[in-house]
Design a protein around this motif. Structure first.
Motif, short mmCIF file in Angstrom:
data_model
loop_
_atom_site.label_atom_id
_atom_site.label_comp_id
_atom_site.label_asym_id
_atom_site.label_seq_id
_atom_site.Cartn_x
_atom_site.Cartn_y
_atom_site.Cartn_z
N TRP A 130 0.84 -1.18 -0.12
CA TRP A 130 -0.03 0.03 0.14
C TRP A 130 0.84 1.15 0.11
O TRP A 130 0.47 2.24 -0.51
CB TRP A 130 -0.96 -0.14 1.18
N ASN A 133 1.96 1.96 -3.67
CA ASN A 133 0.73 2.17 -4.54
C ASN A 133 0.95 3.40 -5.27
O ASN A 133 1.12 4.68 -4.55
CB ASN A 133 -0.60 2.33 -3.98
N GLN A 134 1.23 3.60 -6.54
CA GLN A 134 1.58 4.48 -7.24
C GLN A 134 0.39 5.82 -7.13
O GLN A 134 0.86 7.16 -7.15
CB GLN A 134 1.57 4.17 -8.83
N ASP A 135 -0.94 5.65 -7.10
CA ASP A 135 -1.88 6.50 -7.22
C ASP A 135 -2.17 7.07 -5.68
O ASP A 135 -2.42 8.26 -5.58
CB ASP A 135 -3.02 6.04 -7.87
N TYR A 136 -2.30 6.12 -4.75
CA TYR A 136 -2.82 6.44 -3.36
C TYR A 136 -1.71 6.01 -2.46
O TYR A 136 -2.14 6.08 -1.06
CB TYR A 136 -4.26 5.81 -3.23
N ASN A 148 6.18 4.75 -10.36
CA ASN A 148 5.41 3.45 -10.53
C ASN A 148 6.17 2.46 -9.79
O ASN A 148 6.71 1.60 -10.61
CB ASN A 148 5.24 3.11 -11.77
N THR A 151 4.96 -1.55 -10.69
CA THR A 151 4.61 -1.56 -11.84
C THR A 151 5.27 -1.26 -13.16
O THR A 151 5.33 -1.64 -14.17
CB THR A 151 3.17 -0.77 -12.32
N ASP A 152 6.65 -0.30 -12.70
CA ASP A 152 7.37 0.05 -13.77
C ASP A 152 8.68 -1.16 -13.62
O ASP A 152 9.14 -1.21 -12.76
CB ASP A 152 8.19 1.35 -13.41
N ASP A 237 1.36 -7.43 -8.38
CA ASP A 237 0.45 -8.23 -8.86
C ASP A 237 0.71 -8.79 -10.10
O ASP A 237 1.65 -8.08 -10.78
CB ASP A 237 -0.74 -7.21 -9.25
N SER A 240 0.92 -7.10 -13.54
CA SER A 240 1.96 -5.82 -13.66
C SER A 240 2.61 -6.22 -14.70
O SER A 240 3.49 -7.49 -14.77
CB SER A 240 2.39 -5.51 -12.13
N ARG A 241 3.12 -5.19 -15.62
CA ARG A 241 4.21 -5.56 -16.60
C ARG A 241 5.46 -5.61 -16.16
O ARG A 241 6.55 -6.03 -16.89
CB ARG A 241 3.93 -4.38 -17.75
N ASP B 254 -0.93 0.36 -15.16
CA ASP B 254 -0.09 0.37 -14.30
C ASP B 254 -0.88 0.50 -12.85
O ASP B 254 -0.63 -0.17 -12.15
CB ASP B 254 1.11 1.34 -14.35
N ALA B 257 -2.96 -2.55 -12.33
CA ALA B 257 -2.21 -3.78 -11.88
C ALA B 257 -1.86 -3.59 -10.39
O ALA B 257 -1.39 -4.54 -9.89
CB ALA B 257 -0.90 -3.95 -12.74
N VAL B 409 -0.65 -8.93 -20.69
CA VAL B 409 0.04 -7.74 -19.78
C VAL B 409 0.68 -6.87 -20.51
O VAL B 409 0.43 -5.64 -20.60
CB VAL B 409 1.14 -8.40 -18.77
#
Lengths: 295, 436
Positions: A130, A133-136, A148, A151-152, A237, A240-241, B254, B257, B409
């Motif tokens: 958490w 988490n990139q957004d929140y 990110n 996810t990056d 996750d 995720s790429r 992203d 995910a 993905v």
């Protein structure tokens, strides 16, 4: 010639065996039997629920050496080791030296740094997930950037390393503290008389005398980080790429053995990993004489 | 002195072995010791359903004289537990089956052959159940599980978000194009607030892009489950639509995910999502439940006549089954319990209590009424106004499902590669199926 045991010695031996029997039986049933079973399964095309295993020789291993994913996941585990181990050793050494001084609130600090060790790894991973988490997430909020973290593909491994190092610091710090306190004060006093300063003493007294403990930490660290499983599993996750860049070989084993029920191939992967860790351990042991000093 | 020490040692050993014996017995007891007489053990994975199922089971206990003991671990632990149970010989008497694992369990002779029981029981006739589910749990003519329920998909939307940006609520005559356009409008207008129109992750298949594929006339796997349908033109068209129209209206890949669709929707950051009937309770009990409403899944106007034919509105459905362990010593009583769960009466009760929709056809109407103050009729309505398509599966599903997910993905970040990826996936999937 082997000396015959006296009656007393024999009775004592029998009792000794009785006393350690619970542990021996536990080890045999829970550790050694599964090890043998895993070795056997790695040569099998396994059926569901452990039934109908079919011996196929080294086919699993042949497939393994042609499987690019085995090597990419192994590379990820190695990458994690290379990033996390030096950082862990360096930082825990610094911390241990700082925590070894007389200072106010010393035990409070020691407790704080040791705390990650008493938290359940799964809970730790969830909290970090958490924070990342990139957004929140808290982390991005605090530094006011939009990274990110998980996810990056370029950043994800660093995120995992951060959590790994943070989690391992406490334990290693305690081990090194123990090592530091074993070093007799006279050495420093004698050195001071000869004009040795703090930094000089650190490199010429502390480090050499701490080397057995450092060696222990490095060796267990190599084993532990090559086996890395829980952190990527919990934090990332799979959609995720960045997942392919942090998926470790232990996870690949889990994927085959438990998610796809291909125990045989899973066992082969884990045997391969064991062989690699075994070789590394032997190499480390051989280098031990070169830099580890026992008083 | 020495004798005293020895006595002490002996005492210690005795205490230890005694303690081990006691704990050993204890664990044995909970498994089959106390269960041996008049208790049926039941295992499943969805804690949401516990209270309702208990109510039906209690009713059954009154007539049968058997006690029912439930365990409901989470999905992952459940399968680990069952798997260990099969190898270790400690299975619950009655448990759920799922399409992901059914083939494996049926082939391994760990489930009880139910054919004789079905024949003798007047309350159970396999023709009464949704065919896809009944067939799923049948291998070579042997029925290994009785269908428990079925689920469908509907759209849930947040009225507050639609009002705020002045977008019309989802309606029955929406096509998927309309859905995408509305989602895009919300995403555009909500940019400053970080609000998006919809959510569709790689893993949102059963409650997402699977439905779109079938509405467009495509398929994931052929009906005989012998070949992949991913390279069929209609499938490709549907997935290109997902890539070009749906994804741009979603949060960035992203973000998807790292945060789940439910979480984003419940936090008021997404306008509408497709969701399965199994999750209704999650939204019904949410803080802002009064802002939410359900709508029928959109359709794809394949023939271009401006009207929805039932075949153009597809909802994926899946269903669980009740199985009995082949090792169960109380198989008769276990069957009687299953029969109580799956008879017409039991299935109606299951709907009424809002546990899930029934696997018994025509018993689900009550489910729509089960959630006071929330209209969830779209889940039931789609049975008449659309087509239910059974969730695609085959024996090697665990493998190709993973392949698809891994490959998509990349596509989610590079939508223009959709067609090529699908064609490659079809080849890979056909190979997996050929190896089954």
């Amino acid at each position: 010639m082997k000396k015959k045991m006296t009656k007393k010695a024999r009775i004592e031996a029998v009792w000794g065996l009785c006393m350690i029997a619970p542990t021996i039986i536990g080890l045999l049933v829970l550790n050694y039997y599964p090890i043998c079973e895993t070795v056997y399964q790695s040569f099998c095309k396994t059926g569901d629920f452990g039934k109908g295993n079919e011996f196929i020789g080294v086919t699993n291993f042949v497939n393994l050496f042609q499987d690019a994913e085995v090597f990419s996941t192994l590379f990820n585990a190695a990458k994690y080791t290379v990033f996390s181990l030096p950082a862990t050793v360096f930082l825990s050494l610094v911390l241990a030296v700082l925590m070894n001084r007389k200072m106010i609130g010393r035990s409070a600090y020691r407790t704080i740094f040791f705390l990650p060790m008493v938290c359940a790894p799964a809970a730790v991973a969830m909290v970090w997930k958490w924070m990342f988490n990139q957004d929140y997430g808290l982390l991005n909020h605090m530094i006011g950037a939009k990274i990110n973290w998980v996810t990056d593909p370029k950043v994800a491994m660093i995120a995992i390393v951060i959590v790994g190092v943070w989690g391992a610091l406490g334990n290693n710090m305690i081990l090194l503290l123990g090592g530091l306190q074993d070093i007799p004060k006279d050495y420093y006093e004698a050195a001071a008389v000869d004009g040795s300063t703090g930094v000089h003493s650190f490199f010429h007294i502390t480090i050499p005398l701490l080397s057995p403990m450092l060696f222990f930490i490095i060796q267990t660290g190599v084993m532990g980080s090559l086996n890395l499983f829980d952190l990527p599993f919990m934090i990332m996750d799979k959609t995720s790429r960045a997942w392919p860049s942090v998926k470790t070989i232990s996870y690949l084993f889990y994927e085959y053995a438990f998610e796809q029920s291909n125990r045989g191939y899973g066992a082969a992967i884990v045997m391969f990993l064991i062989a690699i860790i075994g070789v590394l351990t032997v190499v480390l042991q051989k280098t031990e004489k070169m830099w580890v000093h026992y008083d | 002195m020495r004798t005293r020490k020895r006595i002490l040692a002996v005492l210690l050993v005795m205490v230890m072995t005694a303690a081990m014996a006691v704990t050993g017995c204890g664990s044995g007891d909970s498994g089959d010791g106390s269960a041996s007489d008049k208790t049926i053990t039941v295992a499943f994975w969805d804690n949401n359903q516990l209270a309702g199922l208990k109510e039906i089971a209690d009713e059954w206990s009154k007539t049968s004289g058997y006690k029912v003991e439930f365990t409901a671990p989470d999905w992952g632990s459940y399968w680990t537990m069952l798997e260990a149970g099969v190898s270790g010989g400690e299975m619950p008497d009655v448990f759920w089956m799922h399409s992901n694992n059914a083939d494996k369990y049926m082939a391994a002779d760990v489930l009880l052959d139910l054919n004789d029981y079905i024949e003798e029981d007047d309350a159970i006739d396999m023709d009464n159940y949704f065919k896809g589910i009944a067939d799923l749990y049948n291998m070579d003519g042997v029925q290994y599980a009785i269908p428990k329920d079925h689920d469908t998909i509907a759209v849930i939307y947040n009225k507050k978000i639609f009002d705020k940006y002045g977008v019309g609520y989802p309606s029955e005559d929406w096509t998927w194009e309309d859905f995408a356009a509305a989602a895009q409008e919300i995403s555009d207008k909500g940019k400053a607030d970080g609000v998006y129109g919809t959510y569709c992750n790689v893993s949102s298949n059963q409650d997402g892009w699977y439905n779109i594929i079938y509405s467009y006339g495509g398929e994931v796997i052929t009906p005989d489950r012998k070949a992949s349908g991913l390279d069929e033109p209609a499938t490709i068209e549907a997935m290109k639509f997902v890539a070009e129209k749906i994804l741009p209206a979603c949060p960035p890949p992203d973000s998807m995910a790292s945060t789940g669709g439910d979480t984003m929707f419940l936090s008021g950051l997404v306008g509408m999502i497709c969701q399965g009937s199994w999750a209704v309770n999650n939204f019904y009990t949410a803080d802002n439940a009064s802002d939410y409403a359900w709508a029928l899944l959109p359709y794809a106007d394949v023939n271009g006549n401006g009207q929805c034919e039932p075949s153009e509105r597809c909802s994926i459905y899946n269903g669980l089954g009740w199985s009995i362990s082949a090792q169960s010593e109380k198989a008769d009583a276990a069957w009687s319990l299953i029969s109580a769960f799956t008879s017409e009466e039991g299935q109606k009760k299951q709907s009424e209590l809002g546990i899930t929709m029934a696997a018994y056809e025509g018993c689900s109407d009550a489910f729509a009424e089960a959630f006071d103050g929330m209209d969830i009729s779209p889940f039931v309505d789609i049975e008449e106004k659309g087509t239910l398509v059974f969730r695609p599966y085959s024996k090697s599903m665990a493998l190709w499902d993973q392949d698809i997910s891994d490959a998509l993905v990349d596509v989610w970040s590079n939508p223009e590669t959709m067609e090529d990826t699908l064609k490659q996936l079809a080849v890979q999937m056909n190979k997996r199926i050929a190896e089954e």
